[in-house]
Design a protein around this motif. Sequence first.
Motif, short mmCIF file in Angstrom:
data_model
loop_
_atom_site.label_atom_id
_atom_site.label_comp_id
_atom_site.label_asym_id
_atom_site.label_seq_id
_atom_site.Cartn_x
_atom_site.Cartn_y
_atom_site.Cartn_z
N VAL A 555 -89.07 9.05 8.27
CA VAL A 555 -90.21 9.47 7.47
C VAL A 555 -91.30 9.87 8.47
O VAL A 555 -91.70 9.05 9.30
N LEU A 568 -96.21 6.89 0.87
CA LEU A 568 -95.16 6.15 1.58
C LEU A 568 -94.19 5.53 0.59
O LEU A 568 -92.97 5.56 0.78
N ILE A 572 -90.24 6.42 0.56
CA ILE A 572 -89.19 5.41 0.72
C ILE A 572 -88.32 5.37 -0.54
O ILE A 572 -87.10 5.21 -0.47
N ARG A 573 -88.96 5.54 -1.68
CA ARG A 573 -88.20 5.60 -2.93
C ARG A 573 -87.18 6.74 -2.89
O ARG A 573 -86.03 6.59 -3.29
N VAL A 575 -85.79 7.97 -0.28
CA VAL A 575 -84.70 7.59 0.61
C VAL A 575 -83.73 6.67 -0.12
O VAL A 575 -82.51 6.85 -0.08
#
Lengths: 587, 287
Positions: A555, A568, A572-573, A575
């Motif tokens: 990221v 962020l 991340i979600r 991913v």
Amino acid sequence: MAEDLNWAIGGEAGDGIDSTGKIFAQAQSRAGRHVFTSKDFASRIRGGYTAYKIRSSTDRVQSVVNRLDVLVALTQRTIDENLDELHDGSVVVYDGERSWEAEIPGDITGVDVPLKSLAEDAGGAIMRNVVALGAVCAIVDFPVEKLDEALEKRFGGKGEKIVENNKTAARKGADYVEEEYDGFDYSLETTDSDYVLLNGDEAIGMGAIAAGCRFYAGYPITPATDVMEYLTGRIDQFGGHVVQAEDELSAINMALGAARAGARSMTATSGPGIDLMTETFGLVATSETPLVICDVMRAGPSTGMPTKQEQGDLNSLLYGGHGEIPRFVIAPTTISECFHKTIEAFNLAEQYQTPVYLVADLSMAVTEQTFAPEEFDMDAVEIDRGKVVDDDSIDHYLDEQDRFQPHYDAADGVSPRAFPGTDGGAHMSTGLEHDELGRRTEDTDERIDQVEKRQRKVETAKQEEDWSYRDYGDPDADTLVISWGSNEGAIVEAMDALQSEGTDVRFLSVPYIFPRPDLSEEIEAAERTVVVECNAQGQFADLIEHDVLERVQRVTKFDGVRFDADELADAIRDVVDGSAAADEVTA
Amino acid sequence: MSSDVRFTDFKSDKQPTWCPGCGDFGTMNGMMKALANTGNDPDNTFVVAGIGCSGKIGTYMHSYALHGVHGRALPVGCGVKIANPDLEVMVAGGDGDGYSIGAGHFVHAVRRNVDMTYVVMDNRIYGLTKGQASPTSREDFETSTSPDGPKQPPVNPLALAHAAGATFIAQSFSSDAQRHAEIVQEAIEHDGFGFVNVFSPCVTFNDVDTYDYFRDSLVDLAETDHDPSDEQQAKEVIMDGETEHMGVIYQDDDSVPFNELHGVTENMAEIPDGAPDGAMDLVREFY
């Protein structure tokens, strides 16, 4: 391999060791023997031990070994320094009339030649080293006449008389040994081949001229000075010029200026100079200026050991400079490759408008080696200047307001260049982040576009160019050796020795540090992998290990604004969901 | 080069962000006028700018330009001019860029005598970093980093240039538009390194070296019987600690610029598609 002869002359700095060694190396080269030289020297003008060593054979030689057959010792220290390389059957030439009494171990033959007296007979004591060379000719059964051409080359500028005196001096040395001694086991075979003899710095300089380099700015520093000295005068014959700058900060900025003017331009230095040049390195990359920066490495850090070998600058060249700087790092592995890779460096720099670090090291820079002249084929030199517009073609690269776009966001990342003087091409370049026109911007979209554009050039280069390695030995061997830089020759010869003991090795000699070949398959296929390099930490080994590690997802963010919690969480979600691109998420 | 170039052709479409009243406006206008008056156009002109308020000049002018690293503008200019002597090269920066971080380069650029023009916008203060002492600040000039003054004498840039062997030394004032443009024009026309120190007041952070101060104190050498070719007279002006002068202080009429001295006359950008003719001789040298 045919039998090799290992010879050396040693004394104090200022004794003319270097030029004497060079005369013998050239004489053997012209007599069809392959030659590989090495130097032990200190960073001082006078005093201190210094030696010039020659290994020669009718077969190619590309390394030194730890055996010395014939030694000309002008001081006792020369003998002491080389005791472990002398062997039963070695011959040491010395002058018994000098103030020191030579202490020579029993199984080594001492040949006492009145070097100074014989030189005085020939016209002057200054020629005592040439008397010694003549004596060596008699010891190794090498016709003394074969020194003549090298003597003419060395002393021709000083007049016919000096040349003739030196020829006489050599013959006096040979005659003395033939009359006073007999029964030496050495015989130097000669062939009809005729080789050229040059060192890595000279090969880089010659490659630069061949590649169309016309501007060089530098500040003298061991062991890169030879590049500058080679180019001085010679480059002028081709319309170029060398400028000795006041420091390395100035040198790289002058070279940058010449490159902005459209010249193929370079500078060369060593580690301490690289530190200074790093200040401007980011500007070179951000302004998308083609520049070749040569680092001839020596032992660091700080002033380190200025006249000693090390390959310790790798991390500095790969990562040096604040911010993220696209670059190419290429490191020739032999002296002839210094020539070819220099040409390649200039083409890469211009095709991708990106700085190129050309990396050599001390032992390669100051070592002379013989090559067939065909290895430097000037007819095969190709020059690719990349995307350059002229007064007519510039029309295709103007925006709707007829303004030239030096940082045009092209699909391959490579924008056009307009040399100053091109009609309608006037534009600004800057170390500030900029838009396609070269004007300062802090706009987040334009920032992202330009960072990605510069990075995309490297990706394009990875796809378009050949980043291969040289493959030696048995491809199915259990042991894989990987190395970079000047170690190639020594490793290839070491492999011969290992093979004769029944140990097969595969060796990959890698000239590309960044981008570099992916060696995962080769490493996977071997049982064990060894990375060889001249430094303490194993910097290249770290890279190789890095390349075979499991990939992580990334990221990243580079628009000039810090992460905020919501984006962020989103990133991340993505991913976790698997909805993001496999290896990269840009927040 | 077209003969109908106007000085506004050297203006870019970016609006300067200098403070209203900044001396740099006048300094830049004079440079543009001088360039136009000497028959140059944006496509044959290369401007190199340093870092600081003055360094923004490359953005506000229209020409080939490089805005580089702090203090290194002069070496860049040398490289440009040596590589292509057909270009008109002008280097511009401030007193911090030229006399502090770049002082070493200043001395050596002067010695090298490359045929280019160096305009220093001397406001005797660091403006962009909001008011610290510069190398030309007065000894007692109070700033955020020198509350009692720097307590060291200011650099005399004219003396520094002279000691390094300058072939053209001048000083001008950004507010005197006509004289400033004339002086820069003389620097451009000089065969060699034309150095112009320009008093370019900072209206925000320097309340000592102001427009009023310079207007009241400056003596224009053009209105005296000063002879710039007389080195002794020039020395007296340069070392005069009492009076501020403007005009051409010194010019060596015998100056031979770098490219001419070294026979570097070709545009180095032009090279063949392969190795140059005669390159094989380089290989043969190694026999």
